[in-house]
Write a protein that holds these residues in place. Structure first.
Motif, PDB file in Angstrom:
ATOM      1  N   VAL A 244       0.786  -1.345   0.039  1.00 12.25           N
ATOM      2  CA  VAL A 244      -0.079  -0.049   0.113  1.00 12.25           C
ATOM      3  C   VAL A 244       0.886   1.179  -0.067  1.00 12.25           C
ATOM      4  CG1 VAL A 244      -1.719   1.140   1.305  1.00 12.25           C
ATOM      5  CG2 VAL A 244      -1.795  -1.230   1.550  1.00 12.25           C
ATOM      6  N   GLY A 245       0.783   1.880  -1.137  1.00 14.01           N
ATOM      7  CA  GLY A 245       1.611   3.176  -1.280  1.00 14.01           C
ATOM      8  C   GLY A 245       1.155   4.279  -0.166  1.00 14.01           C
ATOM      9  N   TYR A 246       2.445   5.231   0.083  1.00 14.01           N
ATOM     10  CA  TYR A 246       2.176   6.247   1.010  1.00 14.01           C
ATOM     11  C   TYR A 246       1.936   7.454   0.252  1.00 14.01           C
ATOM     12  CZ  TYR A 246       3.499   9.929   4.752  1.00 14.01           C
ATOM     13  OH  TYR A 246       3.176  11.141   5.246  1.00 14.01           O
ATOM     14  N   THR A 247       0.903   8.258   0.511  1.00 13.08           N
ATOM     15  CA  THR A 247       0.711   9.761   0.028  1.00 13.08           C
ATOM     16  C   THR A 247       0.630  10.787   1.063  1.00 13.08           C
ATOM     17  OG1 THR A 247      -1.707   9.344   0.169  1.00 13.08           O
ATOM     18  CG2 THR A 247      -0.688   8.220  -1.918  1.00 13.08           C
ATOM     19  N   CYS A 248       1.068  11.837   0.859  1.00 12.51           N
ATOM     20  CA  CYS A 248       1.167  12.781   1.521  1.00 12.51           C
ATOM     21  C   CYS A 248       0.925  14.354   0.805  1.00 12.51           C
ATOM     22  CB  CYS A 248       2.208  13.232   2.459  1.00 12.51           C
ATOM     23  SG  CYS A 248       3.886  13.323   1.508  1.00 12.51           S
ATOM     24  N   ASP A 249       0.311  15.489   1.515  1.00 12.07           N
ATOM     25  CA  ASP A 249       0.240  16.749   0.798  1.00 12.07           C
ATOM     26  C   ASP A 249       1.634  17.192   0.349  1.00 12.07           C
ATOM     27  OD1 ASP A 249      -2.196  16.165   1.443  1.00 12.07           O
ATOM     28  OD2 ASP A 249      -2.150  17.576   3.046  1.00 12.07           O
ATOM     29  N   ARG A 250       2.787  17.004   0.899  1.00  8.89           N
ATOM     30  CA  ARG A 250       4.073  17.447   0.615  1.00  8.89           C
ATOM     31  C   ARG A 250       4.661  17.124  -0.745  1.00  8.89           C
ATOM     32  NH1 ARG A 250       7.366  18.321   6.060  1.00  8.89           N
ATOM     33  NH2 ARG A 250       5.588  18.732   7.691  1.00  8.89           N
ATOM     34  N   GLU A 251       5.417  17.766  -1.502  1.00 12.56           N
ATOM     35  CA  GLU A 251       6.049  17.424  -2.601  1.00 12.56           C
ATOM     36  C   GLU A 251       7.376  16.527  -2.186  1.00 12.56           C
ATOM     37  OE1 GLU A 251       8.381  18.881  -6.573  1.00 12.56           O
ATOM     38  OE2 GLU A 251       6.899  20.098  -5.256  1.00 12.56           O
TER      39      GLU A 251
END
Length: 295
Positions: free
Chosen positions: A286-293
């Motif tokens: 399960v990939g990790y996503t976040c708001d930052r670049e």
């Protein structure tokens, strides 16, 4: 005989204080007169057994008790001056010297207040263990030969199997399998080159590497550096370790309410490297996503 009580070195003040406190914790006290009888009986027993000191005993004693002067050494041919406390010294020394017990375990066994007391009982064990290995030429030879066999076997299997590989060197090997250099077609030839230090293979939890001593060791700071190395070979076993690392890192960063820039730049590259490795090896995650670049 690695026994030491009568010829003990001076005890450091902090350990002596702890030993005094240790004595105050004893629930059962044995009268001094009874202790004297016990020591006398043990020495009588030693005499009956005929345990006389040999040159080998003195050599071993000096190796384990380097602070004892020659004038204080027991005499060869005499009966060993036995003392019950030597049993504790021998137990601690034997466990630590042969890697059968750490000093934390010895501390629990002896009911010591602090681990330094246990270390005092087993002082000299580490140097003796190192010397045992150094003097055991057959063991050293076997370890060296086993290491050569391991490196040769791994390199041979990389080129002559269909196991999936990732990493820059790993992908290169996969591409060369159909037309690999002839030296990799023979295990004996690979072993010969490894033994001559012309090729090498070393492995860690996150990847294998063929760069040997040319490695700049940046991976110690951040394992993500290893993935971008030209000598990196990543197997499925390494990929499974990256899967576990990815899971633990994602769990940790997800628990942070306010992740600093320093934390972000340290952890996110490792997460992305883990995902890159798992993609290359076909491992689902399960990939990790976040708001930052990403940094």
């Amino acid at each position: 005989m690695n026994l030491q009580a009568k010829f003990a070195i001076d005890i450091p003040a902090d350990i002596k204080k702890a030993i005094d406190l240790q004595g105050s914790r004893n629930i059962i006290e044995i009268p001094t007169a009874e202790l004297g009888k016990m020591r006398s009986s043990l020495n009588d027993f030693i005499k009956i057994l005929g345990c006389r000191i040999t040159d080998e005993d003195i050599a071993e004693f000096q190796r384990l008790n380097r602070s004892v002067g020659v004038a204080d050494l027991p005499k060869v041919g005499s009966i060993w001056p036995f003392h019950p406390q030597q049993m504790r010294r021998t137990f601690a020394m034997f466990g630590a010297r042969h890697s059968l017990a750490g000093f934390s375990a010895i501390k629990q066994q002896f009911k010591h207040l602090i681990v330094r007391i246990s270390e005092y009982y087993g002082h000299g064990a580490a140097s003796a263990r190192a010397e045992d290995v150094r003097l055991d030429h057959e063991l050293i030879y076997l370890l060296k030969e086993s290491r050569i066999d391991f490196e040769a076997t791994m390199l041979y299997e990389f080129y002559n199997s269909d196991q999936p590989l990732a990493g820059k060197k790993g992908l290169q090997i996969v591409e060369e399998r159909q037309d690999a250099p002839i030296i990799y077609k023979s295990w004996e030839m690979v072993r010969k080159l490894v033994k001559e230090n012309k090729i090498s293979y070393h492995t860690t939890l996150v990847n294998g590497c063929v760069n040997g001593h040319k490695c700049d060791m940046y991976g110690i700071i951040n394992p993500a550096y290893c993935i971008e190395c030209d000598g990196a070979i990543i197997t499925v076993e390494h990929g499974n370790n990256w899967y576990k690392k990815h899971f633990s890192l994602v769990t940790y960063v997800s628990s942070l309410k306010n992740m600093s820039e320093g934390e972000f730049s340290h952890y996110i590259p490792q997460i992305r490297c883990a995902e890159k490795v798992m993609d290359g090896l076909g491992i689902k995650y399960v990939g990790y996503t976040c708001d930052r670049e990403d940094p």
